[in-house]
Design an enzyme around this catalytic site. Sequence first.
Site, short mmCIF file in Angstrom:
data_model
loop_
_atom_site.label_atom_id
_atom_site.label_comp_id
_atom_site.label_asym_id
_atom_site.label_seq_id
_atom_site.Cartn_x
_atom_site.Cartn_y
_atom_site.Cartn_z
N GLY A 26 0.81 -1.20 0.00
CA GLY A 26 0.00 0.00 0.00
C GLY A 26 0.85 1.26 0.00
O GLY A 26 1.95 1.28 0.52
N ARG A 72 -1.26 -6.63 -4.52
CA ARG A 72 -1.86 -7.95 -4.73
C ARG A 72 -1.18 -8.61 -5.92
O ARG A 72 -0.53 -7.96 -6.74
CB ARG A 72 -3.37 -7.84 -4.96
CG ARG A 72 -3.81 -6.93 -6.07
CD ARG A 72 -5.30 -6.69 -6.01
NE ARG A 72 -5.76 -5.74 -7.02
CZ ARG A 72 -6.23 -6.06 -8.21
NH1 ARG A 72 -6.31 -7.32 -8.56
NH2 ARG A 72 -6.61 -5.13 -9.07
N GLY A 73 -1.32 -9.93 -6.02
CA GLY A 73 -0.67 -10.68 -7.09
C GLY A 73 0.66 -11.27 -6.65
O GLY A 73 1.72 -10.75 -6.97
N GLY A 98 6.15 -2.92 3.45
CA GLY A 98 5.73 -3.35 4.77
C GLY A 98 6.16 -4.77 5.04
O GLY A 98 6.94 -5.36 4.29
N GLY A 140 4.54 -7.64 4.78
CA GLY A 140 4.19 -8.59 3.73
C GLY A 140 5.08 -8.47 2.52
O GLY A 140 5.55 -9.48 1.96
N ASP A 177 0.40 1.40 9.24
CA ASP A 177 0.04 0.58 10.40
C ASP A 177 1.17 0.48 11.42
O ASP A 177 0.93 0.06 12.56
CB ASP A 177 -0.34 -0.83 9.95
CG ASP A 177 -1.67 -0.89 9.23
OD1 ASP A 177 -2.42 0.11 9.29
OD2 ASP A 177 -1.96 -1.91 8.59
N HIS A 208 -8.75 5.64 2.89
CA HIS A 208 -7.47 5.96 2.26
C HIS A 208 -7.03 7.39 2.44
O HIS A 208 -5.91 7.75 2.03
CB HIS A 208 -7.54 5.59 0.77
CG HIS A 208 -7.59 4.12 0.53
ND1 HIS A 208 -8.74 3.39 0.67
CD2 HIS A 208 -6.60 3.24 0.22
CE1 HIS A 208 -8.47 2.12 0.42
NE2 HIS A 208 -7.19 2.00 0.15
N VAL A 209 -7.87 8.23 3.05
CA VAL A 209 -7.43 9.58 3.40
C VAL A 209 -6.18 9.51 4.28
O VAL A 209 -5.30 10.39 4.22
CB VAL A 209 -8.56 10.33 4.13
CG1 VAL A 209 -8.05 11.64 4.73
CG2 VAL A 209 -9.71 10.62 3.17
#
Length: 364
Positions: free
Chosen positions: A14, A80-81, A117, A119, A143, A285-286
């Site tokens: 992200g 993703r992916g 991050g 992941g 996070d 997402h702000v």
Amino acid sequence: MGKVRRLGVLTSGGDCAGLNAVIRAVTYRAVRTYGWKVFGIIDGSTGLMERPLRYRELDLDMFSGTMLREGGTFLGTVNRGDPFNYPMPDGSTKDRSLDFVDGFNKLALDALIVIGGDGSMKILSQLCAVGGIGMVGVPKTIDNDVHGTDFAVGFTTAVNVVTEALDRLHPTAASHHRVMILEVMGRDAGHIAINSAISGGADVALIPEVPYRLDSIARKIDEVIREGRNHVLMVVAEGCKTEDGELATKAQSHGQMRYGGIGQYLSEHISNMTDLETRVTSLGHVQRGGTPSTRDRLLASAFGVHAVDMVAEGKLNRMTAWQERGVTDVPLEEVCIGPRSLDPNGTLIKVARGLGIYVGESEA
């Protein structure tokens, strides 16, 4: 590893504020100090997996003063992916890890800096291991749940956004005598929620690490009203479960399930239990966007410079980290072990409870 001449850098996972500041620092240090060429990989790992390769050479002329101040990532990113099980157009999956390695070799890179991050660190470190690629990680996530570092790029900006939202919700809550519920990001950890709840003067802070009871929330609200205040502020992390232990999720357009909806769940139950009017605000997402905070710019710059120095010194397969008021680095194997949760008995939880904030059920 031999002499470094060509360095790759990519962003993965992200987006958040401060990514461009990291890329800028990497480029400044690599070009000015070591005379290397720097290549920015477009859209994370996919830029090395696709043919033709997608990248751009980075030079000092690209980084005007605005780059330090811009949110997001001008290189693009993906969250993703999985390259080891990459979704194909026909619905099947394919291991494309060797495509990634081949792309790295085709670009004749000597090392790769990955800004991601927990992941992303895990997947990219596995990809690099397949091809014997030297990697240095830079932690970023709103996070703040990456192991080995006190802070990740993007976190303080997100907390500032949430705190400002509480500042704005407070007067409207008071004007209308309402319970205002602010749903914030935090899939597995409540770092954003607890930090903003303390700094924003919330009455209730719910986090994934600590279970709560609806009747305890209702008692807390009643206590606030009895003390003479006509409004209540609540912060809840999106990863919090219902009292029965169910995750609050909703389907996205591409079919994946995403966190979201815990605020509405709480609103409905609190309204029934207290007869008070409630409103829910979900920042979504702000929290990721906007101008990076001062601390995120400093952190991004320190991490970028240190990451390049690590490559120069051959300190590979490690991640930059902020510990004890300074920049250092840690082995990737100590990082890629899942998200770093809040300690239920840690300092911030004790501070919140000391202020009278309800943070779920105490173990005592």
